[in-house]
Design a protein around this motif. Structure first.
Motif, PDB file in Angstrom:
ATOM      1  N   ARG A 244      38.815  31.105  31.013  1.00 28.85           N
ATOM      2  CA  ARG A 244      38.556  32.544  31.127  1.00 28.85           C
ATOM      3  C   ARG A 244      38.446  32.971  32.589  1.00 28.85           C
ATOM      4  O   ARG A 244      38.952  34.014  32.988  1.00 28.85           O
ATOM      5  N   LYS A 245      37.785  32.150  33.398  1.00 26.03           N
ATOM      6  CA  LYS A 245      37.630  32.492  34.812  1.00 26.03           C
ATOM      7  C   LYS A 245      38.986  32.490  35.519  1.00 26.03           C
ATOM      8  O   LYS A 245      39.273  33.374  36.352  1.00 26.03           O
ATOM      9  N   LEU A 246      39.839  31.521  35.214  1.00 24.27           N
ATOM     10  CA  LEU A 246      41.185  31.502  35.783  1.00 24.27           C
ATOM     11  C   LEU A 246      41.953  32.760  35.402  1.00 24.27           C
ATOM     12  O   LEU A 246      42.653  33.358  36.232  1.00 24.27           O
ATOM     13  N   ILE A 247      41.830  33.173  34.154  1.00 27.52           N
ATOM     14  CA  ILE A 247      42.496  34.389  33.694  1.00 27.52           C
ATOM     15  C   ILE A 247      41.950  35.601  34.438  1.00 27.52           C
ATOM     16  O   ILE A 247      42.712  36.469  34.896  1.00 27.52           O
ATOM     17  N   GLN A 248      40.639  35.676  34.579  1.00 31.35           N
ATOM     18  CA  GLN A 248      40.024  36.805  35.282  1.00 31.35           C
ATOM     19  C   GLN A 248      40.558  36.916  36.714  1.00 31.35           C
ATOM     20  O   GLN A 248      40.911  38.016  37.173  1.00 31.35           O
TER      21      GLN A 248
END
Length: 357
Positions: A244-248
């Motif tokens: 999720r953090k990579l996507i953000q």
């Protein structure tokens, strides 16, 4: 969805062809065998010429008689400006400068023929014209594959070429790998090179051949290196939180949003951005193509979550907008490249680049 495929009223056909697959919105021609360039030009309705004439202002000039009376209007030629147009329909495109060199559709195909002649074995898969015929595009499949994991996760290799007749851009050829299982365009270029070659508007055979070899060299180098990178990423495990953090970070639109993420104020970011991240994360967690050994809980899966979102989830106003976003330097291509850079850094530095530690 709308479409912008050119319809030629002279022939009663749409200017698009595809090999075996359903043509764009059911329009155009479907063929069973890969065509030669000569056949592809005809299938795609690209067998027209483009010319240019001096640009003028119709009837703007005035002839004055001996007694001062207005006799008639006269066209005024605009110095050093020319209008481009199709010679078969007389459809005007736009105004260009005196140094603008028209690249005919057949010359665009000649670029690929230079590769075919070198024995590389490319195959014409789609081609077409947009609008009134002012922009054309060609996709050609390259031999071989990029294989990830045990070989079930396969990426095909393409060269995408586009050019225009209205002065809006140069000839652009891009290496475009597409993951078969979900038709994911993997927008990636290494730090030392781009996946795009911009070609001069020239019809010279020598220059065409040089440009063709340049693109093929780029494609061969990128595909070889990407296969190694993707296989490495498929072995790097990531948590759902890290995905999720990579996507953000990959989808982050501006510094203001980045600063909010950095201080943990996710509830203060825009609703549009938050929804986009949610949709991409849902794709990462639930899509069948994200449950493979190569993608489930891996860095390769995190990368595909971003590229797959733009290819398979995001809505576009029409297919031309999707093409622009994914292949021709638009938002999806930029975000895909950002995801590639983040994953490259993660593979080296781990979660430190996500500010999670």
């Amino acid at each position: 969805m709308a479409h912008n495929i050119n319809f030629n009223s002279e022939t009663g056909r749409y200017s698009f062809f595809s090999v075996k697959e359903k043509a764009w919105h059911g329009l155009g021609q479907i063929v069973e065998q890969y065509p030669t360039s000569e056949e592809a030009i005809k299938h795609a309705g690209l067998d027209y010429e483009v010319a240019k004439k001096p640009a003028l202002i119709k009837g703007a000039g005035l002839l004055i008689g001996n007694n001062g009376e207005i006799i008639e209007g006269q066209d005024i030629i605009i110095p050093n400006r020319f209008g481009t147009y199709r010679t078969d329909t007389n459809q005007p495109f736009d105004v260009v400068g005196k140094d603008y060199h028209i690249v005919q559709n057949r010359e665009a195909f000649n670029f690929f023929d230079a590769i075919v002649g070198s024995g590389e074995g490319i195959l014409y898969e789609t081609a077409g014209a947009l609008g009134q015929g002012e922009r054309i595009f060609i996709t050609a499949k390259l031999p071989g594959y990029i294989r990830v994991g045990n070989g079930d996760d396969v990426t095909e290799k393409y060269i995408f070429l586009t050019t225009s007749h209205d002065g809006s851009g140069s000839i652009t050829a891009a290496f475009t790998p597409i993951r078969i299982v979900c038709q994911n365009t993997l927008n990636a270029s290494l730090r030392s090179m781009s996946n795009v070659v911009r070609i001069k508007h020239t019809s010279g055979a020598k220059q065409r051949l040089e440009d063709a070899h340049k693109v093929m060299g780029l494609a061969n180098t990128l595909s070889s290196q990407l296969e190694g990178i993707f296989n490495n990423w498929a072995k790097v495990k990531v948590t759902d939180r890290e995905v999720r953090k990579l996507i953000q970070l990959a989808l982050c639109p501006n510094k203001e949003t980045f600063d909010l993420l950095k201080k943990g104020a996710e509830d203060e970011v825009s609703t549009l951005y938050r929804n986009t991240v949610d949709d991409a994360f849902a794709y990462a967690m639930t899509s069948d193509t994200q449950q493979m050994d190569t993608t489930k809980g891996t860095l390769f899966g995190a990368y595909n979550a971003v590229t797959g979102y733009y290819q398979n989830v995001r809505s576009y106003k029409d297919n031309e907008a999707k093409l622009q976003s994914i292949v021709m330097g638009g938002t999806a291509q930029m975000k895909g490249q950002k995801a590639f850079e983040l994953c490259t850094a993660f593979a080296t530095d781990g979660a430190e680049i996500l500010n999670l530690n």
